[in-house]
Write a protein that holds these residues in place. Sequence first.
Motif, PDB file in Angstrom:
ATOM      1  N   LYS A 115     -24.958 -18.610  11.914  1.00  0.00           N
ATOM      2  CA  LYS A 115     -25.675 -17.531  12.110  1.00  0.00           C
ATOM      3  C   LYS A 115     -25.489 -16.878  13.551  1.00  0.00           C
ATOM      4  O   LYS A 115     -25.403 -15.523  13.772  1.00  0.00           O
ATOM      5  N   ALA A 116     -25.578 -17.698  14.506  1.00  0.00           N
ATOM      6  CA  ALA A 116     -25.398 -17.426  15.791  1.00  0.00           C
ATOM      7  C   ALA A 116     -23.944 -16.602  16.016  1.00  0.00           C
ATOM      8  O   ALA A 116     -23.744 -15.437  16.520  1.00  0.00           O
ATOM      9  N   TYR A 117     -22.848 -17.029  15.319  1.00  0.00           N
ATOM     10  CA  TYR A 117     -21.598 -16.210  15.552  1.00  0.00           C
ATOM     11  C   TYR A 117     -21.538 -15.089  14.667  1.00  0.00           C
ATOM     12  O   TYR A 117     -21.108 -13.907  15.476  1.00  0.00           O
ATOM     13  N   SER A 118     -22.240 -15.077  13.624  1.00  0.00           N
ATOM     14  CA  SER A 118     -22.171 -13.581  12.847  1.00  0.00           C
ATOM     15  C   SER A 118     -23.227 -12.876  13.462  1.00  0.00           C
ATOM     16  O   SER A 118     -22.853 -11.488  13.646  1.00  0.00           O
ATOM     17  N   VAL A 119     -24.305 -13.049  13.894  1.00  0.00           N
ATOM     18  CA  VAL A 119     -24.974 -11.915  14.586  1.00  0.00           C
ATOM     19  C   VAL A 119     -24.368 -11.614  15.770  1.00  0.00           C
ATOM     20  O   VAL A 119     -24.389 -10.263  16.310  1.00  0.00           O
ATOM     21  N   ASN A 120     -23.965 -12.442  16.627  1.00  0.00           N
ATOM     22  CA  ASN A 120     -23.251 -11.971  17.958  1.00  0.00           C
ATOM     23  C   ASN A 120     -21.970 -11.062  17.557  1.00  0.00           C
ATOM     24  O   ASN A 120     -21.824 -10.120  18.419  1.00  0.00           O
ATOM     25  N   ILE A 121     -21.065 -11.416  16.608  1.00  0.00           N
ATOM     26  CA  ILE A 121     -20.057 -10.867  16.449  1.00  0.00           C
ATOM     27  C   ILE A 121     -20.306  -9.429  16.040  1.00  0.00           C
ATOM     28  O   ILE A 121     -19.725  -8.239  16.327  1.00  0.00           O
ATOM     29  N   THR A 122     -21.415  -9.229  15.189  1.00  0.00           N
ATOM     30  CA  THR A 122     -22.140  -7.985  14.525  1.00  0.00           C
ATOM     31  C   THR A 122     -22.379  -6.997  15.751  1.00  0.00           C
ATOM     32  O   THR A 122     -22.285  -5.880  15.872  1.00  0.00           O
ATOM     33  N   LEU A 123     -23.279  -7.640  16.656  1.00  0.00           N
ATOM     34  CA  LEU A 123     -23.938  -7.000  17.778  1.00  0.00           C
ATOM     35  C   LEU A 123     -22.892  -6.434  18.611  1.00  0.00           C
ATOM     36  O   LEU A 123     -23.070  -5.287  19.412  1.00  0.00           O
ATOM     37  N   PHE A 124     -21.901  -7.243  18.967  1.00  0.00           N
ATOM     38  CA  PHE A 124     -21.053  -6.842  20.080  1.00  0.00           C
ATOM     39  C   PHE A 124     -19.740  -6.144  19.707  1.00  0.00           C
ATOM     40  O   PHE A 124     -19.245  -5.449  20.530  1.00  0.00           O
TER      41      PHE A 124
END
Length: 199
Positions: A115-124
Motif C-alpha cells: 500500500k505504501a508503494y501504490s499510494v506514493n506512486i499515485t500521489l507523486f
Amino acid sequence: MLIFLSAVFFLIVTPGPGVLSTAGVGAAFGFRAGLRYVLGLFIGTNLVALAAISGIAAVVLSVPTVRTVLLILSVAYLAYLAAKIAFAGSKIAFIEARSAPGIKQGLLLQAINPKAYSVNITLFSGFAFASDNLVLEAGLKLIIIAMIWVPIHLGWLYAGVVLHRLDLAEKTQRKINYAMACSMLLVVALAMLSMRGVG
C-alpha cells in the motif's frame, strides 16, 4: 491542490497495514511503544516516497519477480506482526511477544508494504499542481502528506491506546488483539488479490 489534499486524506485514512498495525501496537503495548513504531513508519513512508519521486519504485515494481518477492516478504512480515499483536501478553511460550515492535519494525513494514508503494506512486505521479517546478511540487507534496499522515496515524494509535487503558479483562483484551491481528491479515489478503489483478 484541493483534489490532491482529498486524495491524500482518503488514501491514507483507509485501513492498511500501517494504520492497523499502529492501532494494534497501541492496544497491545501502549502509547510509548506505539510512538516509536509510528516514527519508524514515518521514516519508512518517506523513504518510499523518495523512491516514488525518483522513479526507482516504478522501475523496480515493473519487474514481476521483484513484485512477487516483495509481496511474499510483506505477507510473511505482516503475519509476524499480526502474531506479535495477537499474542501480546500471552503466556504461550513459543510465541510470547516479549518486546513491542519499534522504529526498526515500522521502517521495515513500510519498505515492504504494497500500500505504501501504490499510494506514493499515485500521489507523486499524478495530481500535478506545479508542473513548471517539479522540485517545489514534490517538496510541497511531502509536507502536505506529512501534515495529514501524522495526525491520522496518531489518531489510530490513540484509538489503540484507549483500548489498552480501559484495563479490560485479560480475555477481552486478548479478543481485541486477535481482532486487530485478523484485520491486518484481511488487509494482506486484499492486497494480494489486488496485486494479482494488476499482474
